[in-house]
Scaffold this motif. Structure first.
Motif, PDB file in Angstrom:
ATOM      1  N   UNK A   1       0.845  -1.163   0.000  1.00 23.22           N
ATOM      2  CA  UNK A   1       0.000   0.000   0.000  1.00 23.22           C
ATOM      3  C   UNK A   1       0.901   1.240   0.000  1.00 23.22           C
ATOM      4  N   UNK A   2       0.570   2.218  -0.795  1.00 27.69           N
ATOM      5  CA  UNK A   2       1.333   3.461  -0.823  1.00 27.69           C
ATOM      6  C   UNK A   2       0.727   4.465   0.149  1.00 27.69           C
ATOM      7  N   UNK A   3       1.582   5.186   0.822  1.00 28.33           N
ATOM      8  CA  UNK A   3       1.153   6.189   1.785  1.00 28.33           C
ATOM      9  C   UNK A   3       2.329   7.050   2.165  1.00 28.33           C
ATOM     10  N   UNK A   4       2.451   7.333   3.456  1.00 33.57           N
ATOM     11  CA  UNK A   4       3.568   8.161   3.901  1.00 33.57           C
ATOM     12  C   UNK A   4       3.932   7.842   5.340  1.00 33.57           C
ATOM     13  N   UNK A   5       5.157   8.204   5.654  1.00 31.57           N
ATOM     14  CA  UNK A   5       5.689   8.150   7.008  1.00 31.57           C
ATOM     15  C   UNK A   5       5.651   9.586   7.513  1.00 31.57           C
ATOM     16  N   UNK A   6       5.010   9.807   8.646  1.00 31.43           N
ATOM     17  CA  UNK A   6       4.975  11.155   9.208  1.00 31.43           C
ATOM     18  C   UNK A   6       5.507  11.099  10.630  1.00 31.43           C
ATOM     19  N   UNK A   7       6.464  11.982  10.899  1.00 34.01           N
ATOM     20  CA  UNK A   7       7.103  12.058  12.214  1.00 34.01           C
ATOM     21  C   UNK A   7       6.944  13.476  12.749  1.00 34.01           C
ATOM     22  N   UNK A   8       6.414  13.581  13.945  1.00 33.76           N
ATOM     23  CA  UNK A   8       6.292  14.861  14.632  1.00 33.76           C
ATOM     24  C   UNK A   8       7.405  14.958  15.669  1.00 33.76           C
ATOM     25  N   UNK A   9       7.966  16.149  15.821  1.00 34.24           N
ATOM     26  CA  UNK A   9       9.013  16.410  16.807  1.00 34.24           C
ATOM     27  C   UNK A   9       8.437  17.305  17.889  1.00 34.24           C
ATOM     28  N   UNK A  10       8.426  16.806  19.123  1.00 36.51           N
ATOM     29  CA  UNK A  10       7.859  17.528  20.258  1.00 36.51           C
ATOM     30  C   UNK A  10       8.883  17.573  21.387  1.00 36.51           C
ATOM     31  N   UNK A 102       1.885  -5.619   5.564  1.00 38.07           N
ATOM     32  CA  UNK A 102       2.125  -6.579   6.631  1.00 38.07           C
ATOM     33  C   UNK A 102       2.637  -7.863   5.986  1.00 38.07           C
ATOM     34  N   UNK A 103       3.739  -8.361   6.455  1.00 40.42           N
ATOM     35  CA  UNK A 103       4.240  -9.653   6.013  1.00 40.42           C
ATOM     36  C   UNK A 103       3.437 -10.719   6.758  1.00 40.42           C
ATOM     37  N   UNK A 104       2.943 -11.716   6.042  1.00 38.09           N
ATOM     38  CA  UNK A 104       2.092 -12.752   6.635  1.00 38.09           C
ATOM     39  C   UNK A 104       0.890 -12.131   7.353  1.00 38.09           C
ATOM     40  N   UNK A 105       0.045 -11.403   6.612  1.00 35.31           N
ATOM     41  CA  UNK A 105      -1.073 -10.702   7.231  1.00 35.31           C
ATOM     42  C   UNK A 105      -2.129 -11.654   7.777  1.00 35.31           C
ATOM     43  N   UNK A 106      -2.902 -11.138   8.744  1.00 40.34           N
ATOM     44  CA  UNK A 106      -4.051 -11.868   9.267  1.00 40.34           C
ATOM     45  C   UNK A 106      -5.181 -11.763   8.243  1.00 40.34           C
TER      46      UNK A 106
END
Length: 114
Positions: A1-10, A102-106
């Protein structure tokens, strides 16, 4: 699935609506139906003021950065950013395209892409 990684810095002592900001953000993402998120306390770091903060045994809490990470769809990312914006939370972030699965998804989970 294509999407994004989002990281917030707090900051570890940063607050939003009376709660620690990282806790508030994880809770809100969970309420939005995001599949998962994680918060990580740094052992050291610096920000825009170029002041280095390091973890020491006697250091007072509150000076270190906390990363809050999510791997989400583009739509989920937009909802997260809107949520943070509407809450008035100052949160630098990174937004990086990602492919995830997910590798080996449910049963019922989408399979990992090759």
């Amino acid at each position: 699935m294509d999407g994004c990684f989002i990281r917030f810095y707090l900051h570890e002592d940063q607050r939003c609506h009376g709660r620690l900001a990282w806790e508030w953000l994880l809770d809100q993402a969970n309420r939005l139906g995001i599949r998962g998120g994680s918060a990580f306390r740094a052992i050291g770091g610096f920000g825009r003021h170029h002041q280095l903060h390091e973890s020491h045994f006697f250091e007072l809490a509150g000076a270190l950065p906390v990363q809050v990470d999510f791997i989400v769809t583009q739509e989920e990312s937009a909802r997260l950013l809107e949520l943070v914006r509407d809450a008035g939370l100052r949160a630098p972030y990174a937004h990086i395209p990602a492919r995830f699965g997910v590798v080996n998804p449910e049963l019922g989970e989408p399979p990992a892409e090759s």
